[in-house]
Design an enzyme around this catalytic site. Structure first.
Site, PDB file in Angstrom:
ATOM      1  N   ARG A  86       0.817  -1.222   0.000  1.00  0.00           N
ATOM      2  CA  ARG A  86       0.000   0.000   0.000  1.00  0.00           C
ATOM      3  C   ARG A  86       0.851   1.273   0.000  1.00  0.00           C
ATOM      4  O   ARG A  86       0.454   2.288   0.589  1.00  0.00           O
ATOM      5  CB  ARG A  86      -0.945   0.024   1.217  1.00  0.00           C
ATOM      6  CG  ARG A  86      -2.058  -1.001   1.164  1.00  0.00           C
ATOM      7  CD  ARG A  86      -3.140  -0.568   0.192  1.00  0.00           C
ATOM      8  NE  ARG A  86      -4.213  -1.535   0.153  1.00  0.00           N
ATOM      9  CZ  ARG A  86      -5.363  -1.408   0.807  1.00  0.00           C
ATOM     10  NH1 ARG A  86      -5.583  -0.339   1.531  1.00  0.00           N
ATOM     11  NH2 ARG A  86      -6.268  -2.332   0.708  1.00  0.00           N
ATOM     12  N   ASP A  96      -6.915  -2.085  -7.729  1.00  0.00           N
ATOM     13  CA  ASP A  96      -7.495  -2.757  -6.563  1.00  0.00           C
ATOM     14  C   ASP A  96      -7.843  -4.197  -6.907  1.00  0.00           C
ATOM     15  O   ASP A  96      -8.175  -4.499  -8.060  1.00  0.00           O
ATOM     16  CB  ASP A  96      -8.745  -2.024  -6.061  1.00  0.00           C
ATOM     17  CG  ASP A  96      -9.043  -2.403  -4.615  1.00  0.00           C
ATOM     18  OD1 ASP A  96      -8.459  -1.780  -3.708  1.00  0.00           O
ATOM     19  OD2 ASP A  96      -9.824  -3.346  -4.402  1.00  0.00           O
ATOM     20  N   TYR A 123     -15.317 -11.106  -0.511  1.00  0.00           N
ATOM     21  CA  TYR A 123     -15.986  -9.810  -0.728  1.00  0.00           C
ATOM     22  C   TYR A 123     -17.266  -9.973  -1.546  1.00  0.00           C
ATOM     23  O   TYR A 123     -18.278  -9.321  -1.264  1.00  0.00           O
ATOM     24  CB  TYR A 123     -15.038  -8.831  -1.420  1.00  0.00           C
ATOM     25  CG  TYR A 123     -13.972  -8.301  -0.495  1.00  0.00           C
ATOM     26  CD1 TYR A 123     -14.264  -7.286   0.419  1.00  0.00           C
ATOM     27  CD2 TYR A 123     -12.692  -8.821  -0.503  1.00  0.00           C
ATOM     28  CE1 TYR A 123     -13.293  -6.810   1.285  1.00  0.00           C
ATOM     29  CE2 TYR A 123     -11.714  -8.351   0.362  1.00  0.00           C
ATOM     30  CZ  TYR A 123     -12.027  -7.351   1.250  1.00  0.00           C
ATOM     31  OH  TYR A 123     -11.077  -6.887   2.118  1.00  0.00           O
ATOM     32  N   ARG A 142      -2.922   6.944   1.157  1.00  0.00           N
ATOM     33  CA  ARG A 142      -3.342   8.145   1.877  1.00  0.00           C
ATOM     34  C   ARG A 142      -2.344   8.718   2.867  1.00  0.00           C
ATOM     35  O   ARG A 142      -2.527   9.833   3.350  1.00  0.00           O
ATOM     36  CB  ARG A 142      -4.670   7.868   2.602  1.00  0.00           C
ATOM     37  CG  ARG A 142      -5.840   7.779   1.654  1.00  0.00           C
ATOM     38  CD  ARG A 142      -7.022   7.113   2.315  1.00  0.00           C
ATOM     39  NE  ARG A 142      -6.656   5.742   2.652  1.00  0.00           N
ATOM     40  CZ  ARG A 142      -7.504   4.837   3.131  1.00  0.00           C
ATOM     41  NH1 ARG A 142      -8.748   5.158   3.370  1.00  0.00           N
ATOM     42  NH2 ARG A 142      -7.098   3.621   3.399  1.00  0.00           N
ATOM     43  N   ARG A 195      -6.494  12.794  -4.629  1.00  0.00           N
ATOM     44  CA  ARG A 195      -7.785  12.258  -4.195  1.00  0.00           C
ATOM     45  C   ARG A 195      -8.796  13.353  -3.823  1.00  0.00           C
ATOM     46  O   ARG A 195      -9.994  13.086  -3.768  1.00  0.00           O
ATOM     47  CB  ARG A 195      -7.583  11.291  -3.018  1.00  0.00           C
ATOM     48  CG  ARG A 195      -7.209   9.885  -3.461  1.00  0.00           C
ATOM     49  CD  ARG A 195      -8.438   9.084  -3.929  1.00  0.00           C
ATOM     50  NE  ARG A 195      -9.171   8.550  -2.799  1.00  0.00           N
ATOM     51  CZ  ARG A 195     -10.326   8.988  -2.364  1.00  0.00           C
ATOM     52  NH1 ARG A 195     -10.913  10.005  -2.954  1.00  0.00           N
ATOM     53  NH2 ARG A 195     -10.924   8.425  -1.337  1.00  0.00           N
TER      54      ARG A 195
HETATM   55  O1  CP3 Z   1      -0.055  -1.309  -2.604  1.00  0.00           O
HETATM   56  C1  CP3 Z   1      -0.292  -0.334  -3.355  1.00  0.00           C
HETATM   57  O2  CP3 Z   1       0.156   0.803  -3.177  1.00  0.00           O
HETATM   58  C2  CP3 Z   1      -1.092  -0.613  -4.627  1.00  0.00           C
HETATM   59  C3  CP3 Z   1      -2.474  -0.383  -4.553  1.00  0.00           C
HETATM   60  C4  CP3 Z   1      -3.414  -1.304  -3.782  1.00  0.00           C
HETATM   61  C5  CP3 Z   1      -4.670  -0.842  -3.335  1.00  0.00           C
HETATM   62  N1  CP3 Z   1      -5.392  -1.897  -2.870  1.00  0.00           N
HETATM   63  C6  CP3 Z   1      -5.128   0.553  -3.413  1.00  0.00           C
HETATM   64  C7  CP3 Z   1      -6.145   1.015  -2.451  1.00  0.00           C
HETATM   65  C8  CP3 Z   1      -3.358  -2.672  -3.477  1.00  0.00           C
HETATM   66  C9  CP3 Z   1      -2.224  -3.649  -3.675  1.00  0.00           C
HETATM   67  C10 CP3 Z   1      -4.619  -3.030  -2.921  1.00  0.00           C
HETATM   68  C11 CP3 Z   1      -4.975  -4.413  -2.548  1.00  0.00           C
HETATM   69  C12 CP3 Z   1      -6.239  -4.646  -1.824  1.00  0.00           C
HETATM   70  N2  CP3 Z   1      -7.430  -4.011  -1.977  1.00  0.00           N
HETATM   71  C13 CP3 Z   1      -6.418  -5.679  -0.877  1.00  0.00           C
HETATM   72  C14 CP3 Z   1      -5.398  -6.698  -0.492  1.00  0.00           C
HETATM   73  C15 CP3 Z   1      -4.345  -6.130   0.382  1.00  0.00           C
HETATM   74  C16 CP3 Z   1      -4.642  -6.169   1.832  1.00  0.00           C
HETATM   75  O3  CP3 Z   1      -4.786  -5.091   2.415  1.00  0.00           O
HETATM   76  O4  CP3 Z   1      -4.696  -7.274   2.388  1.00  0.00           O
HETATM   77  C17 CP3 Z   1      -7.736  -5.586  -0.401  1.00  0.00           C
HETATM   78  C18 CP3 Z   1      -8.360  -6.462   0.659  1.00  0.00           C
HETATM   79  C19 CP3 Z   1      -8.367  -4.544  -1.111  1.00  0.00           C
HETATM   80  C20 CP3 Z   1      -9.775  -4.107  -1.032  1.00  0.00           C
HETATM   81  C21 CP3 Z   1      -9.862  -2.740  -0.493  1.00  0.00           C
HETATM   82  N3  CP3 Z   1      -9.538  -1.600  -1.207  1.00  0.00           N
HETATM   83  C22 CP3 Z   1     -10.276  -2.352   0.784  1.00  0.00           C
HETATM   84  C23 CP3 Z   1     -10.722  -3.294   1.889  1.00  0.00           C
HETATM   85  C24 CP3 Z   1     -10.214  -0.960   0.830  1.00  0.00           C
HETATM   86  C25 CP3 Z   1     -10.684  -0.078   1.950  1.00  0.00           C
HETATM   87  C26 CP3 Z   1      -9.722  -0.046   3.062  1.00  0.00           C
HETATM   88  C27 CP3 Z   1      -8.872   1.154   2.958  1.00  0.00           C
HETATM   89  O5  CP3 Z   1      -7.656   1.015   3.159  1.00  0.00           O
HETATM   90  O6  CP3 Z   1      -9.424   2.227   2.719  1.00  0.00           O
HETATM   91  C28 CP3 Z   1      -9.704  -0.502  -0.411  1.00  0.00           C
HETATM   92  C29 CP3 Z   1      -9.429   0.900  -0.788  1.00  0.00           C
HETATM   93  C30 CP3 Z   1      -8.051   1.199  -1.287  1.00  0.00           C
HETATM   94  N4  CP3 Z   1      -7.334   0.412  -2.153  1.00  0.00           N
HETATM   95  C31 CP3 Z   1      -7.296   2.370  -1.011  1.00  0.00           C
HETATM   96  C32 CP3 Z   1      -6.102   2.260  -1.731  1.00  0.00           C
HETATM   97  C33 CP3 Z   1      -4.984   3.267  -1.801  1.00  0.00           C
HETATM   98  C34 CP3 Z   1      -7.752   3.550  -0.167  1.00  0.00           C
HETATM   99  C35 CP3 Z   1      -8.640   4.360  -1.050  1.00  0.00           C
HETATM  100  C36 CP3 Z   1      -8.679   5.830  -0.773  1.00  0.00           C
HETATM  101  O7  CP3 Z   1      -7.883   6.598  -1.351  1.00  0.00           O
HETATM  102  O8  CP3 Z   1      -9.576   6.258  -0.013  1.00  0.00           O
END
Ligand code: CP3
Length: 358
Positions: free
Chosen positions: A23, A72, A149, A27, A36
């Site tokens: 990640r 994502d 999911y 943010r 964003r």
């Molecule tokens: O790692 C990186 O920088 C690449 C981008 C990336 C995102 N999601 C961007 C994202 C990666 C590799 C993911 C994977 C992902 N997405 C997973 C597996 C990784 C893990 O955490 O175990 C999962 C379960 C998701 C599904 C997902 N996407 C969730 C549950 C959420 C909400 C939780 C949160 O952190 O807000 C997201 C949103 C998300 N995906 C964000 C980002 C940067 C936050 C979005 C925002 O800008 O508000």
């Protein structure tokens, strides 16, 4: 090119360990929040220019040794016909979750070029922008985690709908997992064709299962993905991450992948002992440690490097970085890996394989 990541994945000698952060585009970075403010999360994913820009942000700021494409794991489910909504605060939701065998027919075998072409376009742009500075990773969720999911309709504490289905109708659930696996193969292969140099599979909810059920429910569709991607993209290293899956190590260590990504609760030295010198490990500093003082980050990072000794190691956190992390603390982690691992390797305390003779 800085190919430390690819060398570590292949088990070759390195002069310092590669480091990136799960990640890392997100943010905690003001430059990400700035973008964003203008666009919502899904629009960001679907605008290749912007997705490529935020992918490169942590490379520019922190000097990490790999980029990971901004996208994502849930996007392929949307491509398969499920409505996907990101509500700030709630995270992702599917308002119409799949709950029964009959629902599986509603999922379409997506044409990924048509439905997810924006991801591949972003990947091509990232390669152009990086111009060989560091390798770029693609990624996807495992079928089990994606199904979690799709069935639950979002995140969950207990995953009751998913678990109920798994006990009531394992064959019906397997049909869902296989369908997701087939689209995942196309999605991951498409990322590789667009330039991904390694691929990470996120099994965020694999740890819900005991080892026997993980083998019978989660492993078959996962192997289908791994084998399909191997055929389509031979030579691209695969990294498998499971969250809360320490009890699954005997099973996950058998997976035909180059790298096992270890969560922060598993003692890295014990994982190294159990998997031996041949397998690359990734991880596993507690993401919470980056909220603490920088001297403590450096101390714990050195301990992590020593714990991974005895085989190839890609330094990383044990899960995604918290959005509350001060960027200087992320920097302290990256710098600690890069400087300390170079010193430990020079001192012979992280032995490297002898260089291959031509
Ligand atoms: O790692 C990186 O920088 C690449 C981008 C990336 C995102 N999601 C961007 C994202 C990666 C590799 C993911 C994977 C992902 N997405 C997973 C597996 C990784 C893990 O955490 O175990 C999962 C379960 C998701 C599904 C997902 N996407 C969730 C549950 C959420 C909400 C939780 C949160 O952190 O807000 C997201 C949103 C998300 N995906 C964000 C980002 C940067 C936050 C979005 C925002 O800008 O508000």
């Amino acid at each position: 090119m800085n190919d430390l990541l690819l060398r570590a994945c292949r088990g070759e000698a390195v002069e310092r360990l590669p480091v990136w952060i799960m990640r890392q585009a997100g943010r905690y970075l003001p430059e990400y929040r700035e973008i964003r403010r203008r666009v919502d999360f899904l629009t960001l994913c679907k605008t290749p220019d912007l997705a490529a820009e935020v992918t490169v942000q942590p490379v520019d700021r922190l000097g990490v040794d790999a980029a990971i494409l901004f996208a994502d794991i849930l996007l392929p489910l949307e491509a398969m016909g499920m409505e996907l909504v990101f509500t700030p605060g709630d995270g992702p939701t599917f308002p119409q979750p799949l709950r029964r065998r009959e629902d599986v027919a509603e999922l379409v075998r997506a044409d990924v070029e048509e439905t997810l072409g924006y991801v591949f376009a972003a990947m091509r742009q990232v390669r152009r922008r990086l111009d060989g500075r560091v390798p770029v990773l693609g990624f996807g969720g495992t079928p089990w985690t994606l199904a979690a999911y799709a069935v639950e309709g979002g995140g969950s504490k207990q995953f009751g709908h998913l678990l109920a289905w798994s006990y009531r109708d394992p064959e019906g659930l397997a049909a869902l997992l296989d369908k997701v696996a087939d689209v995942s193969v196309d999605y991951l292969a498409g990322q590789a064709a667009a330039g991904a140099q390694a691929l990470q599979l996120f099994d965020t909810w694999g740890g819900l299962l005991d080892a026997e059920r993980w083998r019978s429910l989660a492993r078959p569709p996962l192997l289908r993905v791994i084998e399909g991607v191997r055929r389509a993209a031979p030579g691209v290293p695969l990294i498998y991450y499971v969250n809360g899956g320490g009890h699954l190590l005997d099973a996950t260590a058998e997976l035909p992948v180059e790298v096992l990504s270890v969560d922060w609760r598993q003692p890295l030295a014990e994982v190294r002992r159990r998997v031996g010198p041949g397998r690359a490990l990734q991880g596993n500093l507690d993401p919470g440690a980056l909220l603490g003082p920088v001297d403590e980050i450096a101390r714990r990072t050195e301990a992590m490097l020593l714990a991974g000794a005895g085989g190839p190691h890609v330094a990383n956190l044990g899960h995604g970085i918290f959005k509350e992390t001060p960027p200087e603390h992320a920097q302290a982690f990256v710098t600690a890996v890069q400087e300390t691992s170079a010193r430990l390797i020079a001192e012979g305390r992280l032995p490297q394989p002898a260089a291959e003779r031509a």
